[in-house]
Design a protein around this motif. Structure first.
Motif, PDB file in Angstrom:
ATOM      1  N   UNK A   3      41.039  39.327  36.005  1.00  0.00           N
ATOM      2  CA  UNK A   3      39.636  39.611  35.699  1.00  0.00           C
ATOM      3  C   UNK A   3      38.736  38.441  36.080  1.00  0.00           C
ATOM      4  N   UNK A   4      39.228  37.207  36.011  1.00  0.00           N
ATOM      5  CA  UNK A   4      38.415  36.051  36.395  1.00  0.00           C
ATOM      6  C   UNK A   4      38.179  36.032  37.902  1.00  0.00           C
ATOM      7  N   UNK A   5      39.175  36.449  38.657  1.00  0.00           N
ATOM      8  CA  UNK A   5      39.021  36.510  40.097  1.00  0.00           C
ATOM      9  C   UNK A   5      38.004  37.582  40.492  1.00  0.00           C
ATOM     10  N   UNK A   6      38.041  38.706  39.824  1.00  0.00           N
ATOM     11  CA  UNK A   6      37.080  39.782  40.097  1.00  0.00           C
ATOM     12  C   UNK A   6      35.670  39.349  39.700  1.00  0.00           C
ATOM     13  N   UNK A   7      35.550  38.684  38.546  1.00  0.00           N
ATOM     14  CA  UNK A   7      34.243  38.211  38.096  1.00  0.00           C
ATOM     15  C   UNK A   7      33.654  37.201  39.077  1.00  0.00           C
ATOM     16  N   UNK A   8      34.459  36.241  39.525  1.00  0.00           N
ATOM     17  CA  UNK A   8      33.982  35.254  40.488  1.00  0.00           C
ATOM     18  C   UNK A   8      33.562  35.890  41.800  1.00  0.00           C
ATOM     19  N   UNK A   9      34.346  36.847  42.279  1.00  0.00           N
ATOM     20  CA  UNK A   9      34.004  37.525  43.528  1.00  0.00           C
ATOM     21  C   UNK A   9      32.712  38.328  43.400  1.00  0.00           C
ATOM     22  N   UNK A  10      32.535  38.990  42.275  1.00  0.00           N
ATOM     23  CA  UNK A  10      31.298  39.750  42.068  1.00  0.00           C
ATOM     24  C   UNK A  10      30.077  38.840  41.993  1.00  0.00           C
ATOM     25  N   UNK A  11      30.219  37.679  41.353  1.00  0.00           N
ATOM     26  CA  UNK A  11      29.092  36.746  41.289  1.00  0.00           C
ATOM     27  C   UNK A  11      28.727  36.214  42.668  1.00  0.00           C
ATOM     28  N   UNK A  38      32.765  28.393  41.670  1.00  0.00           N
ATOM     29  CA  UNK A  38      33.459  27.528  40.715  1.00  0.00           C
ATOM     30  C   UNK A  38      34.504  28.296  39.912  1.00  0.00           C
ATOM     31  N   UNK A  39      34.199  29.515  39.524  1.00  0.00           N
ATOM     32  CA  UNK A  39      35.171  30.337  38.800  1.00  0.00           C
ATOM     33  C   UNK A  39      36.385  30.620  39.681  1.00  0.00           C
ATOM     34  N   UNK A  40      36.159  30.929  40.957  1.00  0.00           N
ATOM     35  CA  UNK A  40      37.275  31.195  41.863  1.00  0.00           C
ATOM     36  C   UNK A  40      38.134  29.952  42.082  1.00  0.00           C
ATOM     37  N   UNK A  41      37.513  28.785  42.207  1.00  0.00           N
ATOM     38  CA  UNK A  41      38.262  27.537  42.408  1.00  0.00           C
ATOM     39  C   UNK A  41      39.094  27.208  41.182  1.00  0.00           C
ATOM     40  N   UNK A  42      38.504  27.296  40.011  1.00  0.00           N
ATOM     41  CA  UNK A  42      39.228  26.980  38.778  1.00  0.00           C
ATOM     42  C   UNK A  42      40.377  27.964  38.567  1.00  0.00           C
ATOM     43  N   UNK A  46      44.415  26.867  38.399  1.00  0.00           N
ATOM     44  CA  UNK A  46      45.208  27.104  37.189  1.00  0.00           C
ATOM     45  C   UNK A  46      46.334  28.093  37.458  1.00  0.00           C
ATOM     46  N   UNK A  47      46.065  29.161  38.182  1.00  0.00           N
ATOM     47  CA  UNK A  47      46.992  30.283  38.283  1.00  0.00           C
ATOM     48  C   UNK A  47      48.110  30.071  39.299  1.00  0.00           C
ATOM     49  N   UNK A  48      47.820  29.477  40.439  1.00  0.00           N
ATOM     50  CA  UNK A  48      48.827  29.359  41.493  1.00  0.00           C
ATOM     51  C   UNK A  48      49.785  28.211  41.194  1.00  0.00           C
ATOM     52  N   UNK A  49      50.982  28.270  41.799  1.00  0.00           N
ATOM     53  CA  UNK A  49      52.021  27.323  41.436  1.00  0.00           C
ATOM     54  C   UNK A  49      52.468  26.401  42.571  1.00  0.00           C
ATOM     55  N   UNK A  50      51.717  26.296  43.644  1.00  0.00           N
ATOM     56  CA  UNK A  50      52.079  25.349  44.690  1.00  0.00           C
ATOM     57  C   UNK A  50      51.901  23.915  44.186  1.00  0.00           C
ATOM     58  N   UNK A  54      45.417  21.331  47.393  1.00  0.00           N
ATOM     59  CA  UNK A  54      44.812  21.951  48.568  1.00  0.00           C
ATOM     60  C   UNK A  54      45.497  23.265  48.907  1.00  0.00           C
ATOM     61  N   UNK A  55      46.817  23.330  48.726  1.00  0.00           N
ATOM     62  CA  UNK A  55      47.549  24.575  48.994  1.00  0.00           C
ATOM     63  C   UNK A  55      47.215  25.631  47.950  1.00  0.00           C
ATOM     64  N   UNK A  56      46.954  25.227  46.713  1.00  0.00           N
ATOM     65  CA  UNK A  56      46.561  26.192  45.682  1.00  0.00           C
ATOM     66  C   UNK A  56      45.247  26.863  46.040  1.00  0.00           C
ATOM     67  N   UNK A  57      44.350  26.130  46.683  1.00  0.00           N
ATOM     68  CA  UNK A  57      43.061  26.692  47.084  1.00  0.00           C
ATOM     69  C   UNK A  57      43.144  27.474  48.390  1.00  0.00           C
ATOM     70  N   UNK A  58      44.306  27.462  49.043  1.00  0.00           N
ATOM     71  CA  UNK A  58      44.477  28.190  50.293  1.00  0.00           C
ATOM     72  C   UNK A  58      44.186  27.368  51.523  1.00  0.00           C
TER      73      UNK A  58
END
Length: 91
Positions: A3-11, A38-42, A46-50, A54-58
């Motif tokens: 839901x945080x990813x969807x919220x960040x994308x919508x904003x 900022x929501x997408x970065x945070x 937090x969520x990815x496990x690399x 820098x790899x967590x951000x893609x």
């Protein structure tokens, strides 16, 4: 956490839509877009496990490892997290 990813994308997408609709307050539009990014970065940190942030951000740094045996593609690998991908390069 999806839901945080969807919220960040919508904003982030709300900003250009408000500008196209004729809204004159650009500070509101920019603040919505910055908040969404900022929501997408945070969320990604937090969520990815690399292991690398820098790899967590893609932001992977790929280098060619080998060519594919059965076709015109190649195999690339990230220098930091060792993630492998098969890609086909264009001309």
């Amino acid at each position: 956490m999806r839901k945080w990813q969807i919220l960040g994308s919508l904003l982030v997408l709300t900003g250009p839509l408000l500008l196209l609709s004729g809204m004159q307050d650009t500070s509101l539009v920019l603040s919505l877009m910055v908040l969404g990014v900022l929501i997408l970065i945070i969320h990604a940190l937090i969520d990815k496990d690399e292991s690398s942030k820098r790899c967590r951000l893609g932001l992977h740094t790929y280098q060619r490892v080998s060519w594919k045996e059965d076709g015109p593609g190649e195999i690339i690998e990230c220098q930091r997290c060792k993630r492998r991908k098969e890609v086909m390069r264009g001309f």
